[in-house]
Scaffold this active site. Structure first.
Site, PDB file in Angstrom:
ATOM      1  N   GLY A   1     -73.242  80.144 -23.289  1.00 13.61           N
ATOM      2  CA  GLY A   1     -72.168  80.475 -22.351  1.00 13.61           C
ATOM      3  C   GLY A   1     -70.910  81.086 -22.937  1.00 13.61           C
TER       4      GLY A   1
ATOM      5  CD1 TRP B   1     -71.164  86.614 -25.632  1.00 14.49           C
ATOM      6  CD2 TRP B   1     -72.169  88.338 -24.627  1.00 14.49           C
ATOM      7  NE1 TRP B   1     -71.561  87.490 -26.604  1.00 14.49           N
ATOM      8  CE2 TRP B   1     -72.180  88.554 -26.028  1.00 14.49           C
ATOM      9  CE3 TRP B   1     -72.757  89.289 -23.809  1.00 14.49           C
ATOM     10  CZ2 TRP B   1     -72.747  89.698 -26.607  1.00 14.49           C
ATOM     11  CZ3 TRP B   1     -73.321  90.434 -24.384  1.00 14.49           C
ATOM     12  CH2 TRP B   1     -73.314  90.635 -25.774  1.00 14.49           C
TER      13      TRP B   1
ATOM     14  CG  ASP C   1     -80.558  81.762 -20.775  1.00 12.97           C
ATOM     15  OD1 ASP C   1     -79.857  82.406 -21.588  1.00 12.97           O
ATOM     16  OD2 ASP C   1     -81.672  81.237 -21.100  1.00 12.97           O
TER      17      ASP C   1
ATOM     18  CG  ASP D   1     -88.615  85.741 -17.305  1.00 18.54           C
ATOM     19  OD1 ASP D   1     -87.939  86.722 -17.672  1.00 18.54           O
ATOM     20  OD2 ASP D   1     -89.739  85.484 -17.762  1.00 18.54           O
TER      21      ASP D   1
ATOM     22  CG  ASP E   1     -76.075  88.190 -26.837  1.00 23.08           C
ATOM     23  OD1 ASP E   1     -76.429  89.054 -27.656  1.00 23.08           O
ATOM     24  OD2 ASP E   1     -75.495  87.145 -27.169  1.00 23.08           O
TER      25      ASP E   1
ATOM     26  CE  LYS F   1     -79.007  89.057 -29.094  1.00 24.63           C
ATOM     27  NZ  LYS F   1     -77.928  88.680 -29.995  1.00 24.63           N
TER      28      LYS F   1
HETATM   29  C1  LIG Z   1     -78.485  84.777 -28.272  1.00 26.98           C
HETATM   30  S1  LIG Z   1     -78.659  83.801 -26.829  1.00 26.98           S
HETATM   31  C2  LIG Z   1     -77.334  84.383 -25.835  1.00 26.98           C
HETATM   32  C3  LIG Z   1     -75.991  83.866 -26.230  1.00 26.98           C
HETATM   33  C4  LIG Z   1     -74.951  84.125 -25.163  1.00 26.98           C
HETATM   34  N1  LIG Z   1     -74.613  85.535 -25.066  1.00 26.98           N
HETATM   35  C5  LIG Z   1     -73.663  83.362 -25.398  1.00 26.98           C
HETATM   36  O1  LIG Z   1     -72.647  84.000 -25.510  1.00 26.98           O
HETATM   37  O2  LIG Z   1     -73.675  82.141 -25.439  1.00 26.98           O
HETATM   38  C6  LIG Z   1     -80.046  84.546 -26.085  1.00 26.98           C
HETATM   39  C7  LIG Z   1     -80.444  83.948 -24.749  1.00 26.98           C
HETATM   40  O3  LIG Z   1     -81.411  84.798 -24.114  1.00 26.98           O
HETATM   41  C8  LIG Z   1     -82.181  83.971 -23.288  1.00 26.98           C
HETATM   42  N2  LIG Z   1     -83.386  84.662 -22.841  1.00 26.98           N
HETATM   43  C9  LIG Z   1     -84.440  85.065 -23.601  1.00 26.98           C
HETATM   44  N3  LIG Z   1     -85.373  85.645 -22.837  1.00 26.98           N
HETATM   45  C10 LIG Z   1     -84.898  85.632 -21.559  1.00 26.98           C
HETATM   46  C11 LIG Z   1     -85.413  86.096 -20.311  1.00 26.98           C
HETATM   47  N4  LIG Z   1     -86.606  86.690 -20.228  1.00 26.98           N
HETATM   48  N5  LIG Z   1     -84.675  85.905 -19.197  1.00 26.98           N
HETATM   49  C12 LIG Z   1     -83.470  85.289 -19.268  1.00 26.98           C
HETATM   50  N6  LIG Z   1     -82.931  84.826 -20.429  1.00 26.98           N
HETATM   51  C13 LIG Z   1     -83.638  85.004 -21.554  1.00 26.98           C
HETATM   52  C14 LIG Z   1     -82.450  82.755 -24.153  1.00 26.98           C
HETATM   53  O4  LIG Z   1     -82.835  81.642 -23.379  1.00 26.98           O
HETATM   54  C15 LIG Z   1     -81.106  82.573 -24.859  1.00 26.98           C
HETATM   55  O5  LIG Z   1     -80.330  81.596 -24.221  1.00 26.98           O
END
Ligand SMILES: C[S@@+](CC[C@H](N)C(=O)[O-])C[C@H]1O[C@@H](n2cnc3c(N)ncnc32)[C@H](O)[C@@H]1O
Length: 234
Positions: A60, A62, A83, A104, A127, A185
């Site tokens: 969280g 961002w 997420d 998703d 991200d 990203k």
């Molecule tokens: C690097 S973290 C993001 C950090 C976030 N930007 C923050 O500031 O806290 C990546 C996130 O992408 C999510 N994620 C991965 N695949 C996903 C998908 N298909 N749909 C939604 N979220 C996804 C993961 O669950 C993870 O929480």
């Protein structure tokens, strides 16, 4: 004497630790906050009072930065975090303009997003990152960036062919408003040049940015599309 690459890696590691400590000190839930802060400083991707979609928002940081960038509460605006994991809104820096959805992103549908805004977003952030780390990182990151492109522009980035296409709920002209900005990203590697080239069809300006708060050995960069071009009338 240390050789140059070792010195560079050591310096980057020190920076990473610095961002971790600084996040704790300032009340951000992760050092990822400083990635968006740098992106925002350089490219002003979030507008005061704007509408922001944050794909892959857990834990969280961002959400916190995006809400801060909306400005005072009476400016309005909204931040929707999505997420695949359970999501909760960090109390610090977030107000009631922030909402979250556990889903998703690849399976989002226009109907789901329309429940939050009927006239689209000014900014789409992604991200998102797969939980694996290995040889497929680049492809997997492109798959997730492709999802963000699809949500933002309606364009489908054909990476995995029909099977992947069938999973997507998005057949539309995109949820990013004309003039809006997209941040994704991506891991550097095969296919990333083509991906950023493809973005040029949709955005007035496309930039690639490596941010200071990324981990030392990471190939991560952010593909940023500025100023979505108005969709062509058919
Ligand atoms: C690097 S973290 C993001 C950090 C976030 N930007 C923050 O500031 O806290 C990546 C996130 O992408 C999510 N994620 C991965 N695949 C996903 C998908 N298909 N749909 C939604 N979220 C996804 C993961 O669950 C993870 O929480």
């Amino acid at each position: 004497m240390l050789s140059r690459p070792v010195v560079a890696a050591w310096t980057k590691q020190t920076l990473t630790d610095h961002f971790f400590k600084e996040a704790k000190k300032q009340g951000y839930v992760s050092r990822a906050a400083f990635k968006l802060i740098e992106i925002q400083k350089k490219h002003k991707v979030i507008k005061p009072g704007g509408k922001v979609l944050d794909l892959g928002c857990v834990p969280g940081a961002w959400l916190q930065v995006a809400c801060q960038q909306l400005g005072p509460r009476d400016r309005g605006g909204l931040v929707l975090g999505v997420d695949i994991q359970e999501v909760s809104i960090p109390p610090k820096f977030c107000d009631d303009r922030v909402s979250v959805l556990q889903a998703d992103a690849r399976l989002l549908t226009p109907e789901v997003l329309q429940a939050y805004t009927t006239d689209g977003f000014d900014t789409v952030l992604s991200d998102m990152l797969h939980f694996t780390s290995g040889v497929n990182d680049v492809e997997l990151s492109l798959e997730l960036a492709g999802t963000a492109m699809n949500v933002a522009t309606g364009h489908y980035y054909d990476l995995y062919g029909e099977a992947f296409e069938q999973q997507l709920g998005f057949k539309h002209s995109g949820f990013l408003r004309p003039g809006g900005n997209l941040v994704m990203k991506v891991y550097e590697g095969s296919g990333t040049q083509e991906f950023t080239k493809l973005m040029q069809q949709y955005f007035t300006k496309v930039v690639r940015l490596r941010v200071e708060a990324s981990r030392s050995m990471s190939r991560e960069f952010y593909a940023i599309g500025l100023g979505r071009k108005a969709a062509k009338k058919k």
